[in-house]
Every structure is written in C-alpha cells, then in structure tokens.
Scaffold this motif. Structure first.
Motif, PDB file in Angstrom:
ATOM      1  N   GLY A   1       0.571  -1.140  -0.067  1.00 22.10           N
ATOM      2  CA  GLY A   1       0.134   0.029  -0.059  1.00 22.10           C
ATOM      3  C   GLY A   1       0.854   1.334  -0.115  1.00 22.10           C
ATOM      4  O   GLY A   1       2.155   1.165  -0.056  1.00 22.10           O
ATOM      5  N   PRO A   2       0.267   2.522   0.104  1.00 22.68           N
ATOM      6  CA  PRO A   2       1.056   3.766   0.097  1.00 22.68           C
ATOM      7  C   PRO A   2       1.658   3.601   1.286  1.00 22.68           C
ATOM      8  O   PRO A   2       1.336   3.148   2.439  1.00 22.68           O
ATOM      9  CB  PRO A   2      -0.147   4.775   0.187  1.00 22.68           C
ATOM     10  CG  PRO A   2      -1.321   3.982   0.627  1.00 22.68           C
ATOM     11  CD  PRO A   2      -1.396   2.727   0.495  1.00 22.68           C
ATOM     12  N   ALA A   3       3.116   4.272   1.148  1.00 22.07           N
ATOM     13  CA  ALA A   3       3.995   4.416   2.198  1.00 22.07           C
ATOM     14  C   ALA A   3       4.824   5.757   2.036  1.00 22.07           C
ATOM     15  O   ALA A   3       4.934   6.309   0.725  1.00 22.07           O
ATOM     16  CB  ALA A   3       5.045   3.382   2.205  1.00 22.07           C
ATOM     17  N   THR A   4       5.095   6.324   3.276  1.00 24.71           N
ATOM     18  CA  THR A   4       5.939   7.627   3.298  1.00 24.71           C
ATOM     19  C   THR A   4       7.239   7.257   3.773  1.00 24.71           C
ATOM     20  O   THR A   4       7.199   6.751   5.076  1.00 24.71           O
ATOM     21  CB  THR A   4       5.376   8.677   4.030  1.00 24.71           C
ATOM     22  OG1 THR A   4       3.965   8.959   3.333  1.00 24.71           O
ATOM     23  CG2 THR A   4       6.160   9.784   3.973  1.00 24.71           C
ATOM     24  N   ILE A   5       8.253   7.214   3.001  1.00 23.08           N
ATOM     25  CA  ILE A   5       9.526   6.993   3.587  1.00 23.08           C
ATOM     26  C   ILE A   5      10.472   8.062   3.772  1.00 23.08           C
ATOM     27  O   ILE A   5      10.534   9.127   2.867  1.00 23.08           O
ATOM     28  CB  ILE A   5      10.594   6.037   2.521  1.00 23.08           C
ATOM     29  CG1 ILE A   5       9.506   4.946   2.126  1.00 23.08           C
ATOM     30  CG2 ILE A   5      11.930   5.758   2.990  1.00 23.08           C
ATOM     31  CD1 ILE A   5      10.189   3.959   0.951  1.00 23.08           C
ATOM     32  N   THR A   6      10.693   8.556   5.039  1.00 22.75           N
ATOM     33  CA  THR A   6      11.533   9.728   5.218  1.00 22.75           C
ATOM     34  C   THR A   6      13.140   9.131   5.500  1.00 22.75           C
ATOM     35  O   THR A   6      13.285   8.045   6.177  1.00 22.75           O
ATOM     36  CB  THR A   6      11.320  10.109   6.673  1.00 22.75           C
ATOM     37  OG1 THR A   6      10.058  10.462   6.756  1.00 22.75           O
ATOM     38  CG2 THR A   6      11.996  11.375   7.057  1.00 22.75           C
ATOM     39  N   VAL A   7      13.830   9.830   4.572  1.00 22.56           N
ATOM     40  CA  VAL A   7      15.174   9.408   4.394  1.00 22.56           C
ATOM     41  C   VAL A   7      16.266  10.260   4.867  1.00 22.56           C
ATOM     42  O   VAL A   7      16.165  11.419   4.661  1.00 22.56           O
ATOM     43  CB  VAL A   7      15.779   9.221   2.923  1.00 22.56           C
ATOM     44  CG1 VAL A   7      17.118   8.599   3.021  1.00 22.56           C
ATOM     45  CG2 VAL A   7      14.760   8.322   2.204  1.00 22.56           C
ATOM     46  N   ASN A   8      17.088   9.955   6.100  1.00 23.61           N
ATOM     47  CA  ASN A   8      17.887  10.859   6.924  1.00 23.61           C
ATOM     48  C   ASN A   8      19.325  10.478   6.203  1.00 23.61           C
ATOM     49  O   ASN A   8      19.977   9.425   6.603  1.00 23.61           O
ATOM     50  CB  ASN A   8      17.806  10.820   8.291  1.00 23.61           C
ATOM     51  CG  ASN A   8      18.415  11.691   8.832  1.00 23.61           C
ATOM     52  OD1 ASN A   8      19.085  12.870   8.538  1.00 23.61           O
ATOM     53  ND2 ASN A   8      18.374  11.654  10.352  1.00 23.61           N
ATOM     54  N   ASP A   9      19.930  11.149   5.308  1.00 19.82           N
ATOM     55  CA  ASP A   9      21.004  10.893   4.658  1.00 19.82           C
ATOM     56  C   ASP A   9      22.153  11.919   5.523  1.00 19.82           C
ATOM     57  O   ASP A   9      22.190  12.969   5.307  1.00 19.82           O
ATOM     58  CB  ASP A   9      20.758  11.257   3.333  1.00 19.82           C
ATOM     59  CG  ASP A   9      22.313  10.886   2.376  1.00 19.82           C
ATOM     60  OD1 ASP A   9      23.238  10.800   3.176  1.00 19.82           O
ATOM     61  OD2 ASP A   9      22.288  10.452   1.131  1.00 19.82           O
ATOM     62  N   ARG A  10      22.897  11.118   6.239  1.00 22.16           N
ATOM     63  CA  ARG A  10      23.955  11.777   7.096  1.00 22.16           C
ATOM     64  C   ARG A  10      25.321  11.645   6.698  1.00 22.16           C
ATOM     65  O   ARG A  10      26.297  11.909   7.495  1.00 22.16           O
ATOM     66  CB  ARG A  10      23.833  11.230   8.415  1.00 22.16           C
ATOM     67  CG  ARG A  10      22.328  11.734   9.226  1.00 22.16           C
ATOM     68  CD  ARG A  10      22.130  11.162  10.561  1.00 22.16           C
ATOM     69  NE  ARG A  10      22.057   9.672  10.621  1.00 22.16           N
ATOM     70  CZ  ARG A  10      21.281   8.927  11.322  1.00 22.16           C
ATOM     71  NH1 ARG A  10      20.630   9.638  12.226  1.00 22.16           N
ATOM     72  NH2 ARG A  10      21.525   7.699  11.173  1.00 22.16           N
TER      73      ARG A  10
END
Ligand SMILES: [Cu+2]
Length: 183
Positions: A118-127
């Motif tokens: 299903g729909p998903a929101t992926i928050t990517v923290n690129d450090r």
C-alpha cells in the motif's frame, strides 16, 4: 467480476465493469460476480467488514453483495495463497511510515523490516557525504545523491515482495525490506 482457475490455471483476477484490474475503489456497496471455474482453487476476499469465499473443491458462479470501507482488501486462492493473490485499496488509506538512514559512519538502515502493501511515506535521513540511500524493488527505484546530506521524503506504493536498499558506494552497506499482504 472475480475469476479464478480458468481451465484449471493458477490465475486469479478481480476486474471492474470495463475489464480493468481493480486497484482502487470508492467506499460503498458492490455486487461482485464470482466465477470459481476450478475444483482446485477458490476465490477468497477479505478486508475491513468483508469475509467471503467460495469452496475449494467446487465450481461455483455466485454473486456477492459486499460493502467496502476505507482500507486494504486482499483476494486469493486459499489453497495457493503464495502464488494466487491480489490486493486493492478502498477510499482513504493512511500511508505506512518508514524511516531510512545512512551514515554518518558506515551504517544504513530502514525500519520497520517488514511492512504491508500500500501507500508508504519513507523519510530518508542521509547523514553521509560518501554514501547514499538507494531503494529498489517492485515499482520503486529511488536514491539520494552520494554527496547529498539532508532529509528527504518519498511517497511510494509498496507491492508484495522483497525490496533492497544499499549505498551505491559501499556494497557492504545494504539490507532488505519485506512487503506482505494484510493478514
Ligand atoms: Cu489455488
């Protein structure tokens, strides 16, 4: 119309009046013409407020009147669910939230490790300035730039299967996400 097992094939489908596969419906009451064409298979439909199935061992033509509410629905053959299944959404479905991170040292992660279609929101923290976060899998191929550092949000639709994530600069930095149908 729902159809399963034409000529004893391992085929299952749910289509709308125009013959297109059902992927999304508005909430409401529907009549579904079910053609269970094989004694080997059945047609099972389940989701919020709905639980219907033809019998394995029978050939059946039936009409189900069902009321769909907001949520995710699954159809499958109960005898062969791993190879004969499909899913669709009804109305508003809140996206699943996933959190991805790469860096600052040699680390990469995506949580949770198992989630639903299903729909998903992926928050990517690129450090990291020397690694990126690259996600691939059914219908998805997204990445941050290697030199980029910061936070981005991706809206995706997750399908059943295994997704892989990695840094394109260091092959040892990788992992996987398993996406399943709702139980
Ligand atoms: Cu089957």
């Amino acid at each position: 119309m729902a159809s399963v097992g034409r000529n004893d094939s391992f085929a299952i489908s749910l289509s709308d009046a125009s013959g297109s596969p059902v992927t999304h419906l508005d909430p409401g009451t529907y009549d579904i013409e079910v053609r269970d064409l094989s004694e080997m298979h059945n047609f099972r439909l389940h989701g919020p407020g709905v639980q219907q199935a033809t019998a394995v061992g029978n050939v059946e033509n039936v009409v189900w009147t069902v009321t769909f509410a907001d949520g995710k629905y699954v159809f499958e053959c109960a005898a062969h669910p791993s190879s004969m299944s499909g899913w669709f959404t009804v109305g508003d479905v809140a996206p699943t939230k996933l959190a991805a991170a790469v860096g600052p040292k040699r680390s990469i992660s995506l949580k949770p490790k198992i989630t639903e279609v299903g729909p998903a929101t992926i928050t990517v923290n690129d450090r990291s300035r020397v690694d990126n976060f690259h996600l691939t899998g059914p219908g998805v191929n997204k990445k941050t730039a290697v030199v980029f550092r910061g936070r981005v949000t991706w809206n995706v639709t997750l399908r059943p299967g295994t997704y892989s994530y990695r840094s394109d600069k260091h092959k040892s930095l990788r992992g996987s996400l398993i996406v399943t149908l709702p139980a």
